[in-house]
Design a protein around this motif. Structure first.
Motif, PDB file in Angstrom:
ATOM      1  N   ILE A   1       0.868  -1.054   0.093  1.00 33.30           N
ATOM      2  CA  ILE A   1       0.235   0.561  -0.219  1.00 33.30           C
ATOM      3  C   ILE A   1       0.588   1.306  -0.005  1.00 33.30           C
ATOM      4  CG2 ILE A   1      -1.399   1.273   1.432  1.00 33.30           C
ATOM      5  CD1 ILE A   1      -3.238  -1.071   2.547  1.00 33.30           C
ATOM      6  N   ALA A   2       2.088   1.052   0.768  1.00 30.26           N
ATOM      7  CA  ALA A   2       2.586   1.968   0.763  1.00 30.26           C
ATOM      8  C   ALA A   2       3.673   2.436  -0.267  1.00 30.26           C
ATOM      9  CB  ALA A   2       3.974   2.252   2.363  1.00 30.26           C
ATOM     10  N   VAL A   3       3.960   1.594  -0.877  1.00 27.51           N
ATOM     11  CA  VAL A   3       4.763   1.743  -2.013  1.00 27.51           C
ATOM     12  C   VAL A   3       3.898   3.044  -2.900  1.00 27.51           C
ATOM     13  CG1 VAL A   3       6.512   0.973  -3.641  1.00 27.51           C
ATOM     14  CG2 VAL A   3       6.806   0.460  -1.405  1.00 27.51           C
ATOM     15  N   VAL A   4       3.111   1.634  -3.399  1.00 32.48           N
ATOM     16  CA  VAL A   4       1.916   2.265  -4.125  1.00 32.48           C
ATOM     17  C   VAL A   4       1.444   3.472  -4.401  1.00 32.48           C
ATOM     18  CG1 VAL A   4      -0.413   2.099  -5.586  1.00 32.48           C
ATOM     19  CG2 VAL A   4       1.151  -0.868  -5.254  1.00 32.48           C
ATOM     20  N   THR A   5       0.949   3.777  -2.975  1.00 32.26           N
ATOM     21  CA  THR A   5       0.849   5.207  -2.971  1.00 32.26           C
ATOM     22  C   THR A   5       1.730   6.034  -3.689  1.00 32.26           C
ATOM     23  OG1 THR A   5      -0.759   4.210  -0.643  1.00 32.26           O
ATOM     24  CG2 THR A   5      -0.541   6.508  -1.127  1.00 32.26           C
ATOM     25  N   ALA A   6       2.827   5.736  -2.420  1.00 28.07           N
ATOM     26  CA  ALA A   6       3.755   6.974  -2.918  1.00 28.07           C
ATOM     27  C   ALA A   6       4.497   6.741  -4.749  1.00 28.07           C
ATOM     28  CB  ALA A   6       5.277   6.304  -2.498  1.00 28.07           C
ATOM     29  N   ARG A   7       4.097   5.545  -5.274  1.00 29.45           N
ATOM     30  CA  ARG A   7       4.319   6.053  -6.659  1.00 29.45           C
ATOM     31  C   ARG A   7       2.623   6.999  -7.253  1.00 29.45           C
ATOM     32  NH1 ARG A   7       6.649   3.451 -10.221  1.00 29.45           N
ATOM     33  NH2 ARG A   7       6.616   3.565 -12.898  1.00 29.45           N
ATOM     34  N   LEU A   8       1.536   6.367  -7.115  1.00 22.14           N
ATOM     35  CA  LEU A   8       1.192   7.360  -7.737  1.00 22.14           C
ATOM     36  C   LEU A   8       1.069   8.693  -7.370  1.00 22.14           C
ATOM     37  CD1 LEU A   8      -2.149   4.348  -7.104  1.00 22.14           C
ATOM     38  CD2 LEU A   8      -0.297   5.005  -9.462  1.00 22.14           C
ATOM     39  N   THR A   9       1.391   8.739  -5.931  1.00 23.22           N
ATOM     40  CA  THR A   9       1.346  10.650  -5.672  1.00 23.22           C
ATOM     41  C   THR A   9       2.465  11.363  -6.632  1.00 23.22           C
ATOM     42  OG1 THR A   9       0.774  10.026  -3.352  1.00 23.22           O
ATOM     43  CG2 THR A   9       1.159  11.946  -3.260  1.00 23.22           C
ATOM     44  N   VAL A  10       3.204  10.403  -6.223  1.00 21.99           N
ATOM     45  CA  VAL A  10       4.696  11.557  -6.558  1.00 21.99           C
ATOM     46  C   VAL A  10       4.420  11.393  -9.047  1.00 21.99           C
ATOM     47  CG1 VAL A  10       7.349  11.247  -7.598  1.00 21.99           C
ATOM     48  CG2 VAL A  10       6.296  10.484  -5.112  1.00 21.99           C
TER      49      VAL A  10
END
Ligand SMILES: Nc1ncnc2c1ncn2[C@@H]1O[C@H](COP(=O)(O)OP(=O)(O)O)[C@@H](O)[C@H]1O
Ligand SMILES: [Mg+2]
Lengths: 244, 310
Positions: free
Chosen positions: B293-302
């Motif tokens: 969740i953390a990695v996917v969220t970070a990716r989408l945000t960036v």
């Protein structure tokens, strides 16, 4: 290179405005030929940095067309721009070094971004830092470097990837005349290897230091062509394939 | 480098956009000093406890259902002890000869007295209150309506005051309560996942803000959106692994303490509420899900943010 035979950059009637102000650049049309050495001069505020931003793909023009390396970069999909940027070397007026990276890592950045294996990075970076006289400052952070030293790191970073085109914004503004001359020699050496060089400067003394250079002059956002270089293409400059 | 360690290096390599340890320092890392690992640790710990609760309830309900599935109770409700005993005896005899009955057992009076004592008082059961005769019966099949009705009909012929009930009948409200609690646990887990994603989103945005200059430089040097996203993914992924491991440890410790306290209740019902190996594996998967969740969220945000650059 086959994909931009005859021209490396072509501006056609380009205009640029920031926000709702008047145009900072007006009716800019010119062609840059591969292997040439250009100076872009003009008073402070004439629009040199703005023009270079268009050149190094940091800014979209408000109107007009820009071709680079044989492609229309205005209509190009965003995802294809990084490949174009990797063919450019840029010395930013404000250097733009990554503050928490050492001089070494800053210079290595373009190589790493382009995916060069780590084992191949160290030697060219060290050589380049030696060339700009920073062999003793590999591990120094930008904040601990003088303005002139930061500028040399920025130049080393711009040329490390042997770009097709080098764009330098006042690259000698913070160094003494002796170092300025040395950096110009570096640009010339790169130019002899086939890199097209565009150097923006308000220092007219610099222009005479590079005998074969062509001069573009900006005056209040309009381009003039004092040497006729833009109207009459210079002799074709052959790319040399030998290493330095 | 101030961040040695095999785990760290593996992460750096796994997420590395530029293939080097040095590139990992492109974004300054405020490891452990920043709130991210702790936020994730708390989220994971809470999720582990909530999920463990849900799973334990599930097991408890399953065990109770299985135990009660073939169980029926025969009551002989007759005020006069002599008649009661006669009918109870007849029922016992009939059960003994019934092929559909697996086991049966007369609940001794003493046991019944003990059960009723708290309600009626010592000695009250002797004569004043007529207590029915109770027989625990286990059917060979499932104690469904048809089987119970069938047994009831047959027993009525020999013992007019016999009443047959499914044992699970009185547990229905308990099962309903357990189901609601399970839904609550699921809702908690979902909410915690959403909150974690929101926390990571905020962290990624603030990291983006404070590293905007660096991002712009990498962008102008020809870095792709994917490369820039990976810098943050790796950074937040590292935080998430750290927080996930800590959160799992805290959560599991909490579950063990709770489990021991429930076990100490010694209640028959709680006995079925233990966690099985698959349950524990599922709990161990929570921090993994947290990292994803953390990695996917970070990716989408960036990605959403850098797409605004030319
Ligand atoms: N980001 C910007 N937003 C608004 N105005 C700008 C911006 N950058 C430059 N300008 C304006 O554009 C004009 C040309 O600036 P610039 O291109 O930096 O000139 P030079 O590099 O020749 O000194 C100036 O009047 C400056 O104020
Ligand atoms: Mg300028």
């Amino acid at each position: 290179m086959s994909d931009f035979d005859g021209e490396i950059v072509a501006f056609d009637n380009v205009g640029l405005r920031y926000g709702t102000d008047g145009e900072v650049l007006r009716d800019i049309s010119f062609t840059l030929y591969p292997g040439s050495f250009y100076f872009l001069t003009g008073a402070s505020g004439a629009g040199k940095t703005s023009l270079l931003k268009l050149l190094y793909l940091a800014q979209r023009p408000s109107r007009g067309a820009i071709r680079m390396f044989g492609s229309d970069v205005i209509t190009l999909p965003r995802a294809r721009l990084p490949a174009f940027r990797r063919r450019l070397g840029v010395v930013f007026q404000d250097f733009r070094l990554v503050p928490h990276l050492s001089a070494f890592d800053n210079v290595a950045l373009p190589l790493r971004v382009s995916g060069m294996p780590e084992s191949d990075v160290a030697k060219p970076v060290a050589d380049m830092l030696d060339w700009v006289g920073l062999s003793h400052r590999y591990e120094a952070r930008p904040a601990t470097l003088s303005g002139g030293e930061q500028q040399r790191v920025a130049i080393a970073r711009a040329v490390i990837g042997r770009p097709d085109m080098l764009v330098a914004d006042e690259p000698t503004g913070n160094v003494d005349p002796e170092m300025a001359l040395k950096l110009l020699r570096l640009f010339e050496a790169l130019n002899r290897l086939g890199t097209t060089v565009v150097v923006a400067t308000h220092d007219v003394h610099l222009l005479k230091k590079v005998p074969d250079s062509l001069i573009m002059r900006l005056d209040k956002g309009r381009l003039s062509d004092p040497t006729g270089a833009l109207r009459y293409p210079p002799r074709a400059v052959r790319r040399e394939s030998s290493a330095p | 480098m101030t961040r040695p360690g095999a785990l760290n290096r593996a992460i750096v390599r796994g997420f590395s956009p530029f293939g080097g340890d040095r590139a990992a320092r492109l974004v300054p890392q405020a490891r452990l000093v920043g709130p991210m690992p702790w936020v994730i640790a708390i989220m994971v710990a809470l999720t582990v406890v909530a999920a463990a609760g849900g799973l334990a309830l599930q097991n408890m309900a399953d065990t109770a259902r299985a135990e009660l599935s073939g169980g029926v109770t025969v009551q002989v409700i007759e005020a006069f002890p002599a008649a009661r005993e006669r009918q109870a005896g007849a029922v016992m005899e009939a059960l003994a000869n019934d092929a559909k009955i697996a086991t049966y057992r007369r609940v001794p009076e003493a046991e019944l007295d003990a059960l009723l004592e708290p309600w009626l008082g010592v000695g009250a059961t002797d004569a004043t209150v007529p207590v029915p005769a109770l027989i625990d019966v286990r059917l060979r099949g499932v104690a469904d309506r048809a089987a119970i009705d069938d047994l009831q009909t047959r027993l009525l012929e020999i013992a007019p005051d016999a009443r047959v009930d499914a044992q699970s009948g009185w547990l229905q409200p308990v099962f309903a309560a357990i189901t609601s609690l399970q839904w609550l646990a699921i809702a908690l887990v979902v909410l915690l996942a959403l909150t974690s994603a929101a926390a990571v989103w905020l962290a990624a945005r603030s990291a983006l803000g404070s590293n905007r200059n660096t991002i712009e430089i990498v962008h102008l040097l020809g870095g792709t959106d994917g490369q820039i996203a990976r810098i943050f993914q790796r950074s937040i992924g590292y935080d998430a692994v750290l927080g996930g491991v800590a959160g799992l440890a805290i959560g599991v410790a909490g579950v063990m303490v709770l489990g021991r306290q429930f076990a100490a209740l010694g209640s028959g019902m709680m006995a079925g509420g233990g966690l099985t190996l698959p349950d524990w594996l599922m709990l161990a998967g929570i921090p993994v899900a947290g990292v994803v969740i953390a990695v996917v969220t970070a990716r989408l945000t960036v990605l959403a943010s850098v797409r605004r650059m030319l």
